[in-house]
Design a protein around this motif. Structure first.
Motif, PDB file in Angstrom:
ATOM      1  N   GLU A  66       6.178   0.189  -3.907  1.00 16.48           N
ATOM      2  CA  GLU A  66       6.791   1.374  -4.499  1.00 16.48           C
ATOM      3  C   GLU A  66       5.746   2.339  -5.061  1.00 16.48           C
ATOM      4  O   GLU A  66       6.040   3.515  -5.282  1.00 16.48           O
ATOM      5  N   LEU A  67       4.530   1.851  -5.287  1.00 14.94           N
ATOM      6  CA  LEU A  67       3.482   2.709  -5.829  1.00 14.94           C
ATOM      7  C   LEU A  67       2.590   3.301  -4.743  1.00 14.94           C
ATOM      8  O   LEU A  67       1.841   4.242  -5.000  1.00 14.94           O
ATOM      9  N   LYS A  69       3.112   5.152  -2.220  1.00 18.89           N
ATOM     10  CA  LYS A  69       3.312   6.565  -1.874  1.00 18.89           C
ATOM     11  C   LYS A  69       2.574   7.495  -2.828  1.00 18.89           C
ATOM     12  O   LYS A  69       2.318   8.665  -2.511  1.00 18.89           O
ATOM     13  N   ASP A  70       2.254   7.010  -4.028  1.00 16.72           N
ATOM     14  CA  ASP A  70       1.551   7.828  -5.014  1.00 16.72           C
ATOM     15  C   ASP A  70       0.037   7.673  -4.943  1.00 16.72           C
ATOM     16  O   ASP A  70      -0.682   8.292  -5.738  1.00 16.72           O
ATOM     17  N   VAL A  71      -0.430   6.863  -4.013  1.00 19.91           N
ATOM     18  CA  VAL A  71      -1.860   6.535  -3.952  1.00 19.91           C
ATOM     19  C   VAL A  71      -2.434   6.982  -2.614  1.00 19.91           C
ATOM     20  O   VAL A  71      -1.902   6.644  -1.555  1.00 19.91           O
ATOM     21  N   THR A  72      -3.509   7.741  -2.681  1.00 20.15           N
ATOM     22  CA  THR A  72      -4.225   8.171  -1.479  1.00 20.15           C
ATOM     23  C   THR A  72      -5.640   7.613  -1.530  1.00 20.15           C
ATOM     24  O   THR A  72      -6.336   7.784  -2.530  1.00 20.15           O
ATOM     25  N   TYR A 110      -6.566   7.766 -10.802  1.00 14.39           N
ATOM     26  CA  TYR A 110      -5.261   8.412 -10.715  1.00 14.39           C
ATOM     27  C   TYR A 110      -4.728   8.880 -12.068  1.00 14.39           C
ATOM     28  O   TYR A 110      -4.042   9.893 -12.140  1.00 14.39           O
ATOM     29  N   VAL A 111      -5.003   8.154 -13.133  1.00 12.11           N
ATOM     30  CA  VAL A 111      -4.532   8.537 -14.466  1.00 12.11           C
ATOM     31  C   VAL A 111      -5.700   8.409 -15.437  1.00 12.11           C
ATOM     32  O   VAL A 111      -6.390   7.383 -15.458  1.00 12.11           O
ATOM     33  N   PRO A 163      -8.546  12.247 -12.543  1.00  9.36           N
ATOM     34  CA  PRO A 163      -7.444  12.063 -11.586  1.00  9.36           C
ATOM     35  C   PRO A 163      -7.683  12.845 -10.292  1.00  9.36           C
ATOM     36  O   PRO A 163      -8.087  14.006 -10.325  1.00  9.36           O
ATOM     37  N   GLY A 164      -7.438  12.193  -9.169  1.00 10.17           N
ATOM     38  CA  GLY A 164      -7.639  12.828  -7.875  1.00 10.17           C
ATOM     39  C   GLY A 164      -9.054  12.765  -7.365  1.00 10.17           C
ATOM     40  O   GLY A 164      -9.376  13.378  -6.349  1.00 10.17           O
TER      41      GLY A 164
END
Length: 280
Positions: A66-67, A69-72, A110-111, A163-164
């Motif tokens: 579920e996580l 999709k938020d991780v590249t 990411y955070v 982040p990013g």
């Protein structure tokens, strides 16, 4: 206080260690996340591991669908090359021990923000290394009386990772990582050098930080040689120890180049690319 992420449920960032810690401290269920975010005297570090930590590697992409999709992950890292992928959550001002890994490593933020100090492999003596970790925890106000060789450190790089952004950490580079004034969430991926045979790495290495097989074999032979030499009385022991050390030094040049082996990536640059820049 550093409870490890000993297990988790698929699809949720739910760590059993967190629940156990809540029970031990008499906290209501779910209070640990708030405690992590606001802790002052305590520091928390949650690291995902395999379903069976003794036999399975961490697999973020399989364990937290579920996580995903938020991780590249930067495109320079092929999914087929990934050895393990680790979710890491740290409380504000958490500082991890300085260490090196044997495998290639990409740290994706990411955070929150992290401060990363990078030290070249040839600085190991100045870092007072035992095993794969340095004895030094504070590089901002170093204890030069206890660690005088810190004054000779060279080639240190400092990066603030936000982040990013992603940072490539080459094999054998020491890194000291500190969460700044906020909770941090990162995913890092380890992968094997594709120009090396699989038997270069220990088959039971789950964390990417065990010495290569050849190094383990050589260390075992050196230990055996030491045991044999210690059976000799003086002055024979000291005389032949010096001769054998000179022979070993002559066999091992200061720099060894293997023509068939090409590095997969360059050492870390002064700047860091964003994930979006890598994926364009």
């Amino acid at each position: 206080l550093t409870p490890p992420a000993t297990s988790h449920t698929r699809g949720e960032v739910t760590f059993s260690a967190a629940s156990e810690q809540e029970e031990r401290d008499g906290l209501p269920k779910g209070a640990l996340s708030e405690r992590i975010a606001t802790a002052n005297s305590e520091h928390y570090y949650l690291r995902s591991v395999g379903e069976n930590p003794r036999k399975q590697k961490a697999d973020f992409f399989g364990d937290f669908p579920e996580l995903v999709k938020d991780v590249t992950i930067p495109s320079v890292v092929s999914p087929r090359k990934i050895f393990s992928s680790v979710l890491r959550i740290g409380s504000p001002r958490l500082k991890l021990w300085t260490h090196f890994d044997v495998m290639e490593n990409m740290l994706c933020q990411y955070v929150g923000h992290k401060r990363v100090l990078l030290f070249p492999p040839d600085q190991d003596e100045n870092l007072y290394v035992t095993g794969s970790s340095s004895e030094v925890m504070d590089f901002d106000q170093p204890d030069l009386a206890r660690f005088p060789r810190l004054a000779d450190l060279r080639g240190v790089k400092e990066v603030i990772l936000g982040p990013g952004q992603a940072l490539y950490i080459p094999p054998l580079w020491f890194h000291s990582i500190e969460s700044l004034d906020e909770v941090t969430v990162s995913v890092n991926v380890f992968w094997k050098d594709t120009h090396l045979n699989d038997d270069f790495y220990p088959p039971k290495d789950l964390y990417g930080n065990k010495d290569p097989v050849a190094v383990g074999n050589a260390a075992h032979l050196l230990k055996e040689a030491g045991v044999i030499l210690k059976q000799m009385p003086e002055p024979y022991f000291s005389f032949y120890k010096r001769r054998l050390l000179r022979d070993l030094q002559a066999q091992l040049p200061m720099w060894h180049r293997t023509p068939s082996r090409k590095s997969t990536m360059s050492p870390p640059p002064d700047g860091i690319p964003t994930i979006g820049e890598n994926d364009e």
